[in-house]
Design an enzyme around this catalytic site. Structure first.
Site, PDB file in Angstrom:
ATOM      1  N   GLY A  40      62.026  -8.167 -58.125  1.00  0.00           N
ATOM      2  CA  GLY A  40      62.516  -8.548 -59.449  1.00  0.00           C
ATOM      3  C   GLY A  40      63.998  -8.892 -59.507  1.00  0.00           C
ATOM      4  O   GLY A  40      64.609  -9.300 -58.515  1.00  0.00           O
ATOM      5  N   HIS A 441      91.097  17.535 -51.409  1.00  0.00           N
ATOM      6  CA  HIS A 441      92.318  16.726 -51.420  1.00  0.00           C
ATOM      7  C   HIS A 441      92.337  15.843 -50.182  1.00  0.00           C
ATOM      8  O   HIS A 441      91.989  16.309 -49.097  1.00  0.00           O
ATOM      9  CB  HIS A 441      93.543  17.643 -51.389  1.00  0.00           C
ATOM     10  CG  HIS A 441      94.825  16.867 -51.232  1.00  0.00           C
ATOM     11  ND1 HIS A 441      95.387  16.160 -52.277  1.00  0.00           N
ATOM     12  CD2 HIS A 441      95.617  16.645 -50.136  1.00  0.00           C
ATOM     13  CE1 HIS A 441      96.491  15.562 -51.843  1.00  0.00           C
ATOM     14  NE2 HIS A 441      96.648  15.838 -50.552  1.00  0.00           N
TER      15      HIS A 441
HETATM   16  C1  LIG Z   1      73.643 -10.483 -62.770  1.00  0.00           C
HETATM   17  C2  LIG Z   1      73.053  -9.124 -63.001  1.00  0.00           C
HETATM   18  C3  LIG Z   1      73.642  -8.024 -62.435  1.00  0.00           C
HETATM   19  C4  LIG Z   1      73.098  -6.757 -62.633  1.00  0.00           C
HETATM   20  N1  LIG Z   1      73.718  -5.685 -62.076  1.00  0.00           N
HETATM   21  C5  LIG Z   1      73.229  -4.452 -62.290  1.00  0.00           C
HETATM   22  C6  LIG Z   1      73.840  -3.322 -61.701  1.00  0.00           C
HETATM   23  O1  LIG Z   1      74.828  -3.436 -60.982  1.00  0.00           O
HETATM   24  N2  LIG Z   1      73.295  -2.105 -61.934  1.00  0.00           N
HETATM   25  C7  LIG Z   1      72.185  -1.947 -62.716  1.00  0.00           C
HETATM   26  O2  LIG Z   1      71.733  -0.819 -62.898  1.00  0.00           O
HETATM   27  N3  LIG Z   1      71.585  -3.006 -63.286  1.00  0.00           N
HETATM   28  C8  LIG Z   1      72.072  -4.243 -63.086  1.00  0.00           C
HETATM   29  N4  LIG Z   1      71.440  -5.321 -63.648  1.00  0.00           N
HETATM   30  C9  LIG Z   1      70.237  -5.095 -64.460  1.00  0.00           C
HETATM   31  C10 LIG Z   1      68.999  -4.876 -63.568  1.00  0.00           C
HETATM   32  O3  LIG Z   1      68.864  -5.940 -62.665  1.00  0.00           O
HETATM   33  C11 LIG Z   1      67.763  -4.745 -64.421  1.00  0.00           C
HETATM   34  O4  LIG Z   1      67.993  -3.774 -65.410  1.00  0.00           O
HETATM   35  C12 LIG Z   1      66.552  -4.340 -63.608  1.00  0.00           C
HETATM   36  O5  LIG Z   1      66.289  -5.258 -62.578  1.00  0.00           O
HETATM   37  C13 LIG Z   1      65.346  -4.216 -64.532  1.00  0.00           C
HETATM   38  O6  LIG Z   1      64.243  -3.941 -63.753  1.00  0.00           O
HETATM   39  P1  LIG Z   1      62.789  -4.131 -64.340  1.00  0.00           P
HETATM   40  O7  LIG Z   1      61.921  -3.366 -63.424  1.00  0.00           O
HETATM   41  O8  LIG Z   1      62.725  -3.803 -65.761  1.00  0.00           O
HETATM   42  O9  LIG Z   1      62.481  -5.715 -64.275  1.00  0.00           O
HETATM   43  P2  LIG Z   1      62.802  -6.860 -63.259  1.00  0.00           P
HETATM   44  O10 LIG Z   1      63.627  -6.376 -62.129  1.00  0.00           O
HETATM   45  O11 LIG Z   1      63.312  -8.001 -64.036  1.00  0.00           O
HETATM   46  O12 LIG Z   1      61.387  -7.227 -62.629  1.00  0.00           O
HETATM   47  C14 LIG Z   1      60.347  -7.783 -63.382  1.00  0.00           C
HETATM   48  C15 LIG Z   1      59.368  -8.470 -62.453  1.00  0.00           C
HETATM   49  O13 LIG Z   1      58.207  -8.860 -63.185  1.00  0.00           O
HETATM   50  C16 LIG Z   1      57.809 -10.153 -62.775  1.00  0.00           C
HETATM   51  N5  LIG Z   1      57.043 -10.739 -63.880  1.00  0.00           N
HETATM   52  C17 LIG Z   1      57.497 -11.069 -65.114  1.00  0.00           C
HETATM   53  N6  LIG Z   1      56.495 -11.533 -65.877  1.00  0.00           N
HETATM   54  C18 LIG Z   1      55.374 -11.511 -65.109  1.00  0.00           C
HETATM   55  C19 LIG Z   1      54.016 -11.870 -65.319  1.00  0.00           C
HETATM   56  N7  LIG Z   1      53.608 -12.322 -66.515  1.00  0.00           N
HETATM   57  N8  LIG Z   1      53.149 -11.749 -64.301  1.00  0.00           N
HETATM   58  C20 LIG Z   1      53.553 -11.262 -63.089  1.00  0.00           C
HETATM   59  N9  LIG Z   1      54.816 -10.898 -62.837  1.00  0.00           N
HETATM   60  C21 LIG Z   1      55.712 -11.011 -63.833  1.00  0.00           C
HETATM   61  C22 LIG Z   1      59.108 -10.852 -62.480  1.00  0.00           C
HETATM   62  O14 LIG Z   1      58.909 -11.955 -61.612  1.00  0.00           O
HETATM   63  C23 LIG Z   1      59.917  -9.742 -61.826  1.00  0.00           C
HETATM   64  O15 LIG Z   1      59.730  -9.714 -60.436  1.00  0.00           O
HETATM   65  C24 LIG Z   1      71.943  -6.598 -63.437  1.00  0.00           C
HETATM   66  C25 LIG Z   1      71.327  -7.722 -64.002  1.00  0.00           C
HETATM   67  C26 LIG Z   1      71.864  -8.971 -63.790  1.00  0.00           C
HETATM   68  C27 LIG Z   1      71.179 -10.154 -64.412  1.00  0.00           C
END
Ligand SMILES: Cc1cc2nc3c(=O)[nH]c(=O)nc-3n(C[C@H](O)[C@H](O)[C@H](O)COP(=O)(O)OP(=O)(O)OC[C@H]3O[C@@H](n4cnc5c(N)ncnc54)[C@H](O)[C@@H]3O)c2cc1C
Length: 459
Positions: A40, A441
């Site tokens: 993701g 320290h």
């Molecule tokens: C530039 C950037 C920097 C970041 N830096 C940080 C950081 O330093 N620290 C931190 O804690 N967070 C950070 N984040 C936030 C973090 O990336 C997200 O909070 C986290 O990835 C959320 O995870 P998730 O499991 O909710 O979803 P995601 O990681 O978004 O995964 C969702 C997955 O579902 C899949 N999917 C979606 N719809 C469907 C469907 N209908 N069918 C099948 N598959 C589907 C997608 O392809 C994806 O692989 C950052 C975000 C960005 C954009």
């Protein structure tokens, strides 16, 4: 003909894979569906690649400052953007592959590649497959928001995903959005050698932080010659030859910035609009976030939503914590809940900001009697020795219970130091646990006891 499973996991972000592994270990037959990159956002277009790029930018910054440390380098310092990208691709790609191999190698797990859509409360379609299960877990994450802005359909722009393909140095990168993602990209590209302007709609950067944090962060960025334009309440964009012009004010034509590339970093939207949630009867709020209770159950029994798509958090650690909550409730008879957690996050500019709990402004608004202590990094020996003295630390404590209500550490290793305070907050222990402790320290954390010994009533 439906293929039956015990559980279906949609999306392989930060909650889905770990949950699929736990469910399979518990003997369940599990389907995992991923439409794009395993791992993701965090693995492919978020945390991992950006922090890898931040590390390259830090190396360039330190190389330019080498003389201050008595180190001679061949000047000038140049950044090879193709190599920077290759390093990022390698680290992020390895992580993606790791998740994909992990899922593929799990017993009782079938992996489907494709877009999942509900066909009913217990049925999901992916490509030509129809899958059914009594338990469904939605972990679909979010994507970059495209704001309504005059002219946006006439220009090309970048977002956090397309930034991952950049292997050249933009001459002048204009970033719309003065929050966490925009600031990280801004400092990084400035250090790579681009001219950078950050345009923010509001009157200050990272508006959810205290004003003293905003002020210090702005100073850090401006010290590196990053241009910051605030109060851009009515933005527009247009092309002028190969250039992009961002108008900052609809009434005042001359208030504008001209650059070579445009990055939009104005927030995220959940990937819930194309999931067939209506067919399943799963309710969302007006922003598209799936409504869940304190244990992440949706409005439909047997369906849970985890990670960014439920609006309860916007971080990798909140998504992973969601997995832990669901697994604990389902498999361990442990009634963990979302409200057990204390909000914490980092802003990964250099120096980084580590945050935990309430801001000072929130404490003031709550009306409770509180104590506060601050210390500039110029008074932290380790920071002085490292030549990295920007920022400060701040802790706010409840005057009656003596518990820590919130903290911010903006400074070298601030993203690590904050955990000392966070863990004492989880323990619900008084701040004296830290103020009477002996620390190593010379470290930045060494000054936490001293900081807390200087608490004063919040004026
Ligand atoms: C530039 C950037 C920097 C970041 N830096 C940080 C950081 O330093 N620290 C931190 O804690 N967070 C950070 N984040 C936030 C973090 O990336 C997200 O909070 C986290 O990835 C959320 O995870 P998730 O499991 O909710 O979803 P995601 O990681 O978004 O995964 C969702 C997955 O579902 C899949 N999917 C979606 N719809 C469907 C469907 N209908 N069918 C099948 N598959 C589907 C997608 O392809 C994806 O692989 C950052 C975000 C960005 C954009």
């Amino acid at each position: 003909m439906n293929t039956r499973f015990d559980a279906i996991v949609i999306g392989t972000g930060q909650a889905g894979p770990a949950l699929a592994a736990r469910l399979s270990q518990a003997g369940m037959k599990v389907a995992v569906i991923e439409r794009k990159y395993f791992g993701g956002t965090c693995v492919n277009t978020g945390c991992i690649p950006t922090k890898t790029l931040v590390a390259s930018a830090y190396a360039a910054h330190l190389a330019r400052r080498a003389g201050e440390y008595g180190v001679t380098t061949g000047a000038p310092i140049n950044v090879d953007m193709k190599k920077v990208k290759a390093r990022k691709d390698e680290i992020s790609g390895r992580s993606k592959q790791g998740v994909e191999n992990w899922m593929g190698g799990l017993a009782n797990v079938t992996v489907y590649r494709g877009h999942a859509r509900f066909d009913g409360p217990r049925v999901v379609r992916v490509n030509d497959n129809v899958l059914a299960a009594d338990k469904l877990f939605i972990n679909v994450g979010g994507r970059a928001l495209v704001p309504p802005m005059t002219g946006l359909d006439q220009v090309s722009y970048l977002n956090n995903s397309t930034m991952m393909d950049v292997d050249f140095l933009p001459e002048h990168l204009i970033i719309v959005g003065g929050s966490y993602i925009g600031l990280e990209f801004g400092q990084m590209y400035r250090r790579f050698g681009s001219k950078v302007t950050i345009v923010e709609k509001g009157p200050r950067l990272i508006a959810r932080e205290d004003e003293d944090i905003t002020q210090a962060v702005q100073e850090i960025l401006e010290m590196e010659d990053i241009q910051i334009r605030l109060n851009a309440e009515c933005m527009s964009v247009r092309k002028e030859g190969a250039r992009i012009v961002v108008g900052l004010d609809c009434a005042e034509a001359g208030r504008e910035v001209e650059g070579s590339h445009l990055l939009l970093a104005v927030g995220r939207v959940p990937n819930t609009d194309d999931l067939g949630l209506d067919k399943a009867g799963v309710e969302t709020d007006k922003f598209g976030y799936i409504k869940v209770d304190d244990q992440l159950r949706t409005s439909v029994p047997g369906i849970w939503a985890l990670g960014d798509c439920n609006g309860k958090g916007a971080f990798t650690h909140t998504a992973y914590n969601d997995y832990e909550i669901v697994a604990a409730n389902l498999l361990d008879n442990d009634p963990r809940k979302v409200t057990d957690r204390i909000m914490t996050y980092g802003l990964f500019i250099d120096p980084p900001l580590g945050r935990a709990g309430m801001t000072e402004a929130q404490v003031r608004a709550s009306g409770r009697k509180a104590l506060v202590a601050t210390r500039p990094m110029t008074q932290v020996g380790r920071a002085v020795e490292k030549g990295e003295t920007q920022g400060f630390m701040k802790v706010v404590v409840d005057a009656n219970s003596k518990e820590i209500l919130g903290a911010a550490v903006l400074g070298v290793t601030g993203d690590e130091v904050i955990h000392t305070l966070l863990d004492v907050m989880y323990a619900k222990a008084p701040y004296t646990t830290i103020s009477r402790a002996m620390h190593i320290h010379p470290t930045v954390s060494e000054l936490l006891p001293t900081l807390l010994q200087g608490l004063k009533p919040l004026a």
